[in-house]
Design an enzyme around this catalytic site. Structure first.
Site, PDB file in Angstrom:
ATOM      1  N   THR A  60      23.338  42.766  51.104  1.00  0.00           N
ATOM      2  CA  THR A  60      22.946  44.174  50.926  1.00  0.00           C
ATOM      3  C   THR A  60      24.146  45.041  50.548  1.00  0.00           C
ATOM      4  O   THR A  60      24.068  45.870  49.628  1.00  0.00           O
ATOM      5  CB  THR A  60      22.320  44.720  52.235  1.00  0.00           C
ATOM      6  OG1 THR A  60      21.302  43.816  52.681  1.00  0.00           O
ATOM      7  CG2 THR A  60      21.748  46.102  52.039  1.00  0.00           C
ATOM      8  N   ARG A 115      24.653  41.672  43.146  1.00  0.00           N
ATOM      9  CA  ARG A 115      25.213  42.836  43.835  1.00  0.00           C
ATOM     10  C   ARG A 115      26.740  42.850  43.780  1.00  0.00           C
ATOM     11  O   ARG A 115      27.349  43.917  43.675  1.00  0.00           O
ATOM     12  CB  ARG A 115      24.684  42.882  45.274  1.00  0.00           C
ATOM     13  CG  ARG A 115      23.234  43.405  45.312  1.00  0.00           C
ATOM     14  CD  ARG A 115      22.602  43.206  46.654  1.00  0.00           C
ATOM     15  NE  ARG A 115      21.364  43.974  46.814  1.00  0.00           N
ATOM     16  CZ  ARG A 115      20.532  43.821  47.831  1.00  0.00           C
ATOM     17  NH1 ARG A 115      20.770  42.912  48.760  1.00  0.00           N
ATOM     18  NH2 ARG A 115      19.432  44.553  47.907  1.00  0.00           N
ATOM     19  N   TYR A 151       8.700  51.533  51.198  1.00  0.00           N
ATOM     20  CA  TYR A 151       9.778  51.372  52.184  1.00  0.00           C
ATOM     21  C   TYR A 151       9.362  51.847  53.581  1.00  0.00           C
ATOM     22  O   TYR A 151      10.231  52.126  54.414  1.00  0.00           O
ATOM     23  CB  TYR A 151      11.031  52.118  51.723  1.00  0.00           C
ATOM     24  CG  TYR A 151      11.846  51.361  50.692  1.00  0.00           C
ATOM     25  CD1 TYR A 151      12.456  50.144  51.004  1.00  0.00           C
ATOM     26  CD2 TYR A 151      12.037  51.864  49.410  1.00  0.00           C
ATOM     27  CE1 TYR A 151      13.217  49.448  50.077  1.00  0.00           C
ATOM     28  CE2 TYR A 151      12.808  51.176  48.465  1.00  0.00           C
ATOM     29  CZ  TYR A 151      13.394  49.967  48.821  1.00  0.00           C
ATOM     30  OH  TYR A 151      14.151  49.276  47.896  1.00  0.00           O
ATOM     31  N   GLU A 182       4.166  42.987  48.586  1.00  0.00           N
ATOM     32  CA  GLU A 182       4.914  43.829  47.641  1.00  0.00           C
ATOM     33  C   GLU A 182       4.420  43.653  46.202  1.00  0.00           C
ATOM     34  O   GLU A 182       4.336  44.619  45.439  1.00  0.00           O
ATOM     35  CB  GLU A 182       6.410  43.523  47.766  1.00  0.00           C
ATOM     36  CG  GLU A 182       6.966  43.970  49.119  1.00  0.00           C
ATOM     37  CD  GLU A 182       8.431  43.600  49.336  1.00  0.00           C
ATOM     38  OE1 GLU A 182       9.041  42.923  48.481  1.00  0.00           O
ATOM     39  OE2 GLU A 182       8.970  44.001  50.384  1.00  0.00           O
ATOM     40  N   PHE A 237      18.905  56.224  56.917  1.00  0.00           N
ATOM     41  CA  PHE A 237      19.097  56.357  55.473  1.00  0.00           C
ATOM     42  C   PHE A 237      17.777  56.445  54.705  1.00  0.00           C
ATOM     43  O   PHE A 237      17.775  56.429  53.474  1.00  0.00           O
ATOM     44  CB  PHE A 237      19.940  55.188  54.937  1.00  0.00           C
ATOM     45  CG  PHE A 237      19.366  53.825  55.246  1.00  0.00           C
ATOM     46  CD1 PHE A 237      18.351  53.283  54.466  1.00  0.00           C
ATOM     47  CD2 PHE A 237      19.850  53.091  56.310  1.00  0.00           C
ATOM     48  CE1 PHE A 237      17.818  52.037  54.744  1.00  0.00           C
ATOM     49  CE2 PHE A 237      19.331  51.829  56.607  1.00  0.00           C
ATOM     50  CZ  PHE A 237      18.309  51.309  55.801  1.00  0.00           C
TER      51      PHE A 237
HETATM   52  P1  GDP Z   1      17.942  44.340  51.483  1.00  0.00           P
HETATM   53  O1  GDP Z   1      16.762  43.518  51.931  1.00  0.00           O
HETATM   54  O2  GDP Z   1      19.178  43.507  51.245  1.00  0.00           O
HETATM   55  O3  GDP Z   1      17.630  45.221  50.289  1.00  0.00           O
HETATM   56  O4  GDP Z   1      18.360  45.309  52.699  1.00  0.00           O
HETATM   57  P2  GDP Z   1      17.501  46.171  53.766  1.00  0.00           P
HETATM   58  O5  GDP Z   1      16.075  45.719  53.815  1.00  0.00           O
HETATM   59  O6  GDP Z   1      18.290  46.142  55.052  1.00  0.00           O
HETATM   60  O7  GDP Z   1      17.586  47.659  53.212  1.00  0.00           O
HETATM   61  C1  GDP Z   1      16.749  48.102  52.172  1.00  0.00           C
HETATM   62  C2  GDP Z   1      17.544  48.981  51.242  1.00  0.00           C
HETATM   63  O8  GDP Z   1      17.930  50.164  51.930  1.00  0.00           O
HETATM   64  C3  GDP Z   1      18.879  48.387  50.757  1.00  0.00           C
HETATM   65  O9  GDP Z   1      18.751  47.500  49.676  1.00  0.00           O
HETATM   66  C4  GDP Z   1      19.644  49.637  50.367  1.00  0.00           C
HETATM   67  O10 GDP Z   1      19.267  50.146  49.083  1.00  0.00           O
HETATM   68  C5  GDP Z   1      19.184  50.617  51.450  1.00  0.00           C
HETATM   69  N1  GDP Z   1      20.137  50.653  52.579  1.00  0.00           N
HETATM   70  C6  GDP Z   1      20.360  49.708  53.520  1.00  0.00           C
HETATM   71  N2  GDP Z   1      21.328  50.082  54.377  1.00  0.00           N
HETATM   72  C7  GDP Z   1      21.756  51.309  53.959  1.00  0.00           C
HETATM   73  C8  GDP Z   1      22.737  52.231  54.417  1.00  0.00           C
HETATM   74  O11 GDP Z   1      23.435  52.004  55.424  1.00  0.00           O
HETATM   75  N3  GDP Z   1      22.863  53.396  53.700  1.00  0.00           N
HETATM   76  C9  GDP Z   1      22.110  53.670  52.599  1.00  0.00           C
HETATM   77  N4  GDP Z   1      22.290  54.829  51.936  1.00  0.00           N
HETATM   78  N5  GDP Z   1      21.176  52.821  52.129  1.00  0.00           N
HETATM   79  C10 GDP Z   1      20.997  51.656  52.786  1.00  0.00           C
END
Ligand code: GDP
Length: 140
Positions: A93, A104, A51, A128, A59
């Site tokens: 997300t 989800r 990540y 990945e 976060f």
């Molecule tokens: P994804 O591609 O839909 O998984 O979304 P992102 O790449 O934006 O974020 C990666 C991961 O970070 C997400 O799947 C969540 O597990 C986590 N995440 C994203 N936004 C937030 C947030 O606002 N708060 C928290 N605690 N986790 C978040």
């Protein structure tokens, strides 16, 4: 459309609730083939490396702690348009914004504990997949 491979993770909130099979059923119903799969307990180094792109996000620490809190299932999915198809079956997300019938919407607990990860581009899928799998572990 072309046959692609994408990378997927069934996250700790889902493995903890015994939802691995339920998530896999959704993936297979969407036409994705699980061509590699293993259950692992991610190390902190692995989670931080995986990540790294989110390092500056507020976060990040919470995300890393969540991903190492329980086992996960890492997967390679194969199929026509696999990257986009997996993103579609995953849903948004934030589960509150996810479409009906998506993983989800049905299983995620909140925006952080959202049950699955899926690569967002073919380029990232390649990176990945290589992060967690050797070529000989992928059997298409
Ligand atoms: P994804 O591609 O839909 O998984 O979304 P992102 O790449 O934006 O974020 C990666 C991961 O970070 C997400 O799947 C969540 O597990 C986590 N995440 C994203 N936004 C937030 C947030 O606002 N708060 C928290 N605690 N986790 C978040």
């Amino acid at each position: 459309m072309a046959v692609e491979r994408t990378f997927s993770i069934i996250k700790p909130d889902a493995t903890r609730r015994n939802l691995t099979g339920a998530v896999n059923a959704k993936l297979e119903e969407a036409g994705l083939r699980i061509v590699a799969q293993k259950r692992i307990h991610m190390s902190k180094d692995q989670a931080e490396g995986f990540y790294a792109v989110h390092k500056e996000r507020p976060f990040f620490g919470e995300l890393v702690e969540f991903m190492i809190s329980e086992p996960v299932v890492v997967q390679v999915l194969e199929g026509e348009d696999a990257v986009a198809k997996n993103r579609e079956v995953m849903g948004a997300t934030n589960p509150a914004e996810a479409d009906a019938g998506t993983i989800r919407k049905e299983f995620a607990l909140n925006i952080g504990e959202n049950s699955v990860h899926g690569s967002d581009s073919l380029e990232n899928a390649g990176i990945e997949i290589a992060f967690f799998f050797n070529d000989d572990e992928i059997v298409g």
